[in-house]
Motif scaffolding. Sequence first.
Motif, PDB file in Angstrom:
ATOM      1  N   TYR A 285     -32.480  -6.559   2.775  1.00 40.53           N
ATOM      2  CA  TYR A 285     -32.482  -7.855   2.131  1.00 40.53           C
ATOM      3  C   TYR A 285     -31.124  -8.593   2.106  1.00 40.53           C
ATOM      4  O   TYR A 285     -29.907  -7.768   1.831  1.00 40.53           O
ATOM      5  N   ALA A 286     -31.044  -9.852   2.624  1.00 41.74           N
ATOM      6  CA  ALA A 286     -29.672 -10.536   2.622  1.00 41.74           C
ATOM      7  C   ALA A 286     -30.021 -11.853   1.799  1.00 41.74           C
ATOM      8  O   ALA A 286     -30.833 -12.598   2.191  1.00 41.74           O
ATOM      9  N   GLY A 287     -29.531 -12.271   0.805  1.00 44.37           N
ATOM     10  CA  GLY A 287     -29.390 -13.174  -0.214  1.00 44.37           C
ATOM     11  C   GLY A 287     -27.995 -14.119  -0.320  1.00 44.37           C
ATOM     12  O   GLY A 287     -27.354 -13.618  -0.528  1.00 44.37           O
ATOM     13  N   LEU A 288     -28.384 -15.252   0.205  1.00 46.30           N
ATOM     14  CA  LEU A 288     -27.210 -16.177   0.073  1.00 46.30           C
ATOM     15  C   LEU A 288     -27.431 -17.239  -1.207  1.00 46.30           C
ATOM     16  O   LEU A 288     -28.591 -18.059  -1.183  1.00 46.30           O
ATOM     17  N   ILE A 289     -26.611 -17.183  -2.228  1.00 45.69           N
ATOM     18  CA  ILE A 289     -26.636 -18.455  -3.107  1.00 45.69           C
ATOM     19  C   ILE A 289     -25.528 -19.441  -2.611  1.00 45.69           C
ATOM     20  O   ILE A 289     -24.303 -18.991  -2.494  1.00 45.69           O
ATOM     21  N   ARG A 290     -25.878 -20.792  -2.373  1.00 45.25           N
ATOM     22  CA  ARG A 290     -24.812 -21.402  -2.027  1.00 45.25           C
ATOM     23  C   ARG A 290     -24.899 -22.886  -2.954  1.00 45.25           C
ATOM     24  O   ARG A 290     -26.071 -23.219  -3.393  1.00 45.25           O
ATOM     25  N   ILE A 291     -23.864 -22.909  -3.658  1.00 44.01           N
ATOM     26  CA  ILE A 291     -23.749 -24.163  -4.468  1.00 44.01           C
ATOM     27  C   ILE A 291     -22.505 -25.145  -4.141  1.00 44.01           C
ATOM     28  O   ILE A 291     -21.584 -24.806  -4.246  1.00 44.01           O
ATOM     29  N   THR A 292     -23.096 -26.368  -3.925  1.00 42.39           N
ATOM     30  CA  THR A 292     -22.272 -27.203  -3.160  1.00 42.39           C
ATOM     31  C   THR A 292     -21.308 -28.040  -4.355  1.00 42.39           C
ATOM     32  O   THR A 292     -21.842 -27.616  -5.495  1.00 42.39           O
ATOM     33  N   GLU A 324     -18.709 -23.861  -4.269  1.00 37.28           N
ATOM     34  CA  GLU A 324     -17.817 -24.875  -4.242  1.00 37.28           C
ATOM     35  C   GLU A 324     -17.537 -25.570  -5.546  1.00 37.28           C
ATOM     36  O   GLU A 324     -16.788 -26.235  -5.792  1.00 37.28           O
ATOM     37  N   ALA A 325     -18.755 -25.308  -6.360  1.00 32.39           N
ATOM     38  CA  ALA A 325     -18.580 -26.054  -7.764  1.00 32.39           C
ATOM     39  C   ALA A 325     -18.255 -25.061  -8.806  1.00 32.39           C
ATOM     40  O   ALA A 325     -17.870 -24.044  -8.609  1.00 32.39           O
ATOM     41  N   ASP A 326     -17.012 -25.761  -9.745  1.00 34.36           N
ATOM     42  CA  ASP A 326     -16.511 -24.835 -10.873  1.00 34.36           C
ATOM     43  C   ASP A 326     -17.185 -24.546 -12.051  1.00 34.36           C
ATOM     44  O   ASP A 326     -17.121 -23.857 -12.817  1.00 34.36           O
ATOM     45  N   ASP A 327     -18.294 -25.508 -12.013  1.00 39.50           N
ATOM     46  CA  ASP A 327     -18.950 -25.395 -13.584  1.00 39.50           C
ATOM     47  C   ASP A 327     -20.387 -24.887 -13.481  1.00 39.50           C
ATOM     48  O   ASP A 327     -21.542 -25.777 -13.533  1.00 39.50           O
ATOM     49  N   VAL A 328     -20.589 -23.616 -13.231  1.00 37.89           N
ATOM     50  CA  VAL A 328     -21.775 -23.046 -12.741  1.00 37.89           C
ATOM     51  C   VAL A 328     -22.091 -21.638 -13.356  1.00 37.89           C
ATOM     52  O   VAL A 328     -20.839 -21.010 -13.600  1.00 37.89           O
ATOM     53  N   ARG A 329     -23.282 -21.268 -13.390  1.00 34.02           N
ATOM     54  CA  ARG A 329     -23.359 -19.882 -13.798  1.00 34.02           C
ATOM     55  C   ARG A 329     -24.198 -19.265 -12.719  1.00 34.02           C
ATOM     56  O   ARG A 329     -25.388 -19.822 -12.173  1.00 34.02           O
TER      57      ARG A 329
END
Lengths: 394, 257
Positions: A285-292, A324-329
């Motif tokens: 299993y390989a899971g990527l979370i990407r947040i622009t 890449e965003a700074d205000d995330v959980r």
Amino acid sequence: MSLPDHLKQLRRNARERYESLPWPTKTDEEWRRTDPSLIPSIPADWEPTSSGLKAGWDLPTQDLPSGVILTDLETAVQQFPELIEEYLFQSGTPEGLAKFVALHQALATQGLFCYIPDGVKVELPIKTWVEMVQSDGAVFPHLLLIVGQGSELTLIDERRPAADGTTPVLSDEMAEIFLKKGATLRYVHLQRWGPSVTELFIQRALLEQDAQLLNITIGLGGRLTKAEIETVLSGSGARSELLGILFGSGRQHFDFRTLQDHRAQRTFSDLLYKGALTDDAESIYAGLIRITKQAQKSDAYQANRTVLLSDGAKADSIPMLEIEADDVRCTHGVAVGPVDEEQLFYLMSRGLPHLEAEQLIVEGFFDQVFKRIPMEALREQLAAEVRHRLIHHG
Amino acid sequence: MGTPLLEITGLHVLVEGKEILKGISLSVEKGQVHALMGPNGSGKSTLSNTLMGHPKYQVTQGKILFQGEDLTALKTDARARGGIFLAFQYPTAIQGVSVANFIRTAMKARFGEKFQPKEFRKELKAAMASLGVDESFATRYVNDGFSGGEKKRHEILQMAMLKPLLAILDETDSGLDIDALRTVSEGINRLRGPSLGILLITHYQRLLNYIEPDVVHVLVDGRIVRSGGKELALELEAKGYAPYETAKTEQKETVPQ
């Protein structure tokens, strides 16, 4: 069958792409853990000699609301060319599997088409399936699913084995899901292919503003599955819950990759995949979370747990973040391990034989996924399906 | 008297290469309650786990006969189906498996075709009521988030439903407040009868105020150092285990500081 011109063009392009792209090698990141030489090579001008697949559906007892379309892909191509032109093959391509997306697009003619116009709530779940009829080497199932603005749908979509399931066959499948603004979809993919199937499964779900997706993937069949499940949260406030259950026995091999792609602010995704493996089965299993950068104030969660029921079973789990965003959980967690010995001893001390004790523990392990399925009847049906596999595998 | 329910002779047990039980013999008749008392580390839990066939506990010498039949080669589940029950000191949680599902599955295993699925709900409800357990208990996950008292009630609930011939109660009194101790003891006393033998394992005498034993054994350092009637428990309460541990203590004192 005569195809509309635009589709002919798409297919020609896809065929060229397929022929120009190199066959993957084990050094490609995507293919490091699944030997690409295990994927049968199909020429782009391959022509099936038999029908290959049959698509079908059970409608709910009440009539579908007007404007709802549910049909097989061949019929849709003929009867709804505008919708086909707007959506078919338009959901994008996962890079790592570009060659097999191209092959799929060059050859796919069969599958399911479901369109829910704006503002329509389909109350009862719809069941669909694609069945392998007679396999002569390769099948290319396609699911195209569009849920209009503010509309709602529950779809349980099953892959069924051929009655004679012994001939080796490649299934190169793609599912494209479009959720318009405020749409809600509960989608279950129940994969019960036969043991001789090598499967490539690519799913792309595109969510507009405030759309909500519950995406449940249950992988039970096949000899080898390489799956890419991608959710693109392109509109603000879009929410996606991704649940997965895998059970492998014999020499089954699963390679699942997921992408939670946050591209707009206040988007939410929560993924939980659980697997159980016995005999010599293995899973990756390989899971990527990407947040622009655009996706501030988003939440993304990911968890993968695998339990190994035999010494020969193997599992690997790779969580990845690209933020890449700074205000995330954001959280992620993985765990792979054998059945807890004290749990086994406890159950066996109550008279359960080893195998039965193990089955009960695994059922409980999966229950944490099932209990997140809001519809009780569906939850029980899926749990029964998995229980059946647990008891009758091998 | 015929064949004892449980007959242990000269039992030696290794745990992870270390000998914990060093030659234990005891015999429990049907209908009897035996209390096995001893300080921490004396081997009490080793004995209960060994009787239940925990794979980590290795019998190197001696015999365990249950109704005259040698148990040592039998797996845990076969012992349970034969009527041996262990109430765990620290029962483990099993998420996703409800108490009702768990007990139903266990009863099917224990009773086979004699299990009456139609009677099950009613029976479970009655057994829960008599242990002062709320109905919602049946739908909770096994031991998951249970308080100490709930765990022990759950063990006795299973004992009531599975109707063992031999019940080993491992520190069932630990972690219980006085009210819970009373309910749990009453639950156990209700199950007492001519066909059930009980081996009560405990550190403290207080449980024996509620469940009166027929025989008391004192286990120290892997050996039964004394056996007697219920008055032995009171003596232990007054004097502690120290008189039996002298040898050990002296050894300790010779270790240079």
